[in-house]
Design an enzyme around this catalytic site. Structure first.
Site, PDB file in Angstrom:
ATOM      1  N   ASP A   1      -3.487   6.979  -3.676  1.00  0.00           N
ATOM      2  CA  ASP A   1      -2.740   7.970  -4.455  1.00  0.00           C
ATOM      3  C   ASP A   1      -1.292   7.509  -4.534  1.00  0.00           C
ATOM      4  OD1 ASP A   1      -1.672  10.158  -5.712  1.00  0.00           O
ATOM      5  OD2 ASP A   1      -1.844  11.506  -3.998  1.00  0.00           O
TER       6      ASP A   1
ATOM      7  N   ASP B   1       2.207   8.417  -5.886  1.00  0.00           N
ATOM      8  CA  ASP B   1       2.905   9.633  -6.320  1.00  0.00           C
ATOM      9  C   ASP B   1       4.399   9.356  -6.244  1.00  0.00           C
ATOM     10  OD1 ASP B   1       3.545  12.179  -7.044  1.00  0.00           O
ATOM     11  OD2 ASP B   1       3.104  13.083  -5.100  1.00  0.00           O
TER      12      ASP B   1
ATOM     13  N   ASP C   1       0.511   7.845  -0.833  1.00  0.00           N
ATOM     14  CA  ASP C   1       0.273   9.007   0.016  1.00  0.00           C
ATOM     15  C   ASP C   1      -0.749   8.603   1.072  1.00  0.00           C
ATOM     16  OD1 ASP C   1      -0.402  11.393   1.229  1.00  0.00           O
ATOM     17  OD2 ASP C   1      -0.474  12.539  -0.635  1.00  0.00           O
TER      18      ASP C   1
END
Length: 357
Positions: free
Chosen positions: A105, A107, A259
């Site tokens: 992830d 982000d 993440d």
């Protein structure tokens, strides 16, 4: 429900728009992801909060789609893990986890070039997210792990990031990866983030990455190319050079905003492909590596549900906000006629506005 009639009006309108989207996405375009082995996957959703409820499961695709059409959630998730008892409340042990998808992830946060509030988005921070995906893929997943673009699933999250799933075409490799436990997944992401980098015994891949950066920063690399014990070599340099070397290493190690919880958490939920992101109203959309690489995918254009850019509202925006460009049209707090696509963004960000008759 809020006691404010104006707020209720907005909530009801937003709910109606989400319902319209899912009707089209499910019945017409078949956009909504049906998680593999659905009965063994946990489903979660959110309306006014990111996650209002989880520990939900469905035995059939029909039950699942009927539920989505009925609820039309603002945020929709599926578990990365496959579980014997996905609807039980508790950790991995209670749920009987038996395998897990592996996904990154990315982000990103507001960049130095962004001029907006921390929670807003623009081409700059979205461009940074794209760059980080390419670094992850081209500096690590392709050369270090022998993966190709056919082995990856890349998904725009609907906000300032991407999910990158490892889906090797080789069934044996896929089976092995999905059996990784928490320790294997943690080692994997820590290697990519350079957390277990040993300057006294440099591996070839990180060595090449850092030497490339040293050259960009005009740091002599000849001795670093020949030796694996970099710590001793660095300590022989002048204070200013030594500081510059360590700063360069730290900068390279912090290039990726991954993440770590998404890789670490056994029962992590991830956004369902084909849903909408409740904070932005943008689509959670699978894209190709080539469209990302060539910069053909534009999140603020291709991430917008086109039909929502044609439904117009007269509004009064009551607070000053940063501009946002969707499908080439720029809106701000002075805008009085806006499309549904922008209305969903305002609602998701908690902006004070009202819909006029």
């Amino acid at each position: 429900m809020n006691e404010n009639p104006a707020a209720n009006k907005i909530f009801n309108e937003v709910s109606s728009l989400y319902k319209q989207y899912f009707e089209y996405a499910i019945k017409v375009r078949k956009w909504l992801e049906i998680p593999d082995d659905l009965p063994h996957r946990e489903i979660g959703y959110g309306m006014l909060k990111k996650v209002d409820n989880r520990n939900i499961s469905f035995n059939t695709e029909g039950e699942y789609l009927t539920w989505v059409l009925k609820e039309s959630p603002f945020h929709l998730y599926k578990s990365l893990s496959y579980m014997e008892y996905p609807d039980l409340v508790g950790g991995a042990a209670k749920k009987g986890l038996f395998k897990r998808e592996v996904a990154f992830d990315i982000d990103t946060h507001k960049t130095e070039k962004c001029t907006h509030d921390d929670s807003w988005i623009c081409e700059e921070c979205l461009g940074e997210a794209r760059n980080q995906v390419l670094i992850l893929i081209e500096d690590f997943l392709f050369p270090d792990f022998g993966l190709s673009e056919k082995d990856l699933k890349i998904v725009f999250t609907g906000n300032r990031g991407y999910h990158i799933y490892l889906k090797p075409e080789d069934p044996e490799l896929l089976k092995k990866i999905e059996k990784w436990g928490k320790n294997e997944r943690r080692y994997f992401i820590e290697y990519i983030l350079g957390k277990n980098l040993n300057l006294r015994n440099m591996g070839s891949r990180w060595k090449n990455i850092l030497i490339s950066e040293f050259k960009k920063n005009k740091i002599a690399t000849k001795k670093f190319e020949k030796n694996s014990d970099w710590k001793t070599e660095i300590d022989t340099r002048k204070d200013t050079t030594r500081r510059k070397i360590y700063e360069t290493i730290d900068k390279v190690k912090s290039r990726l905003e991954l993440d770590e919880k998404v890789m670490d958490d056994d029962i992590r939920l991830l956004r369902t492909i084909g849903s909408l992101h409740g904070y932005t109203g943008l689509m959670v959309k699978e894209i190709t590596y080539s469209s990302l690489k060539s910069n053909q995918f534009d999140p603020l254009n291709h991430g917008v549900f086109s039909k929502f850019h044609k439904i117009m509202y007269n509004v009064n925006i009551k607070q000053e906000i940063d501009p946002l460009t969707l499908k080439g049209d720029t809106f701000n707090h002075k805008s009085t006629e806006i499309p549904a696509s922008y209305l969903l963004f305002l609602f998701g960000h908690g902006i004070d506005f009202e819909i006029l008759e």
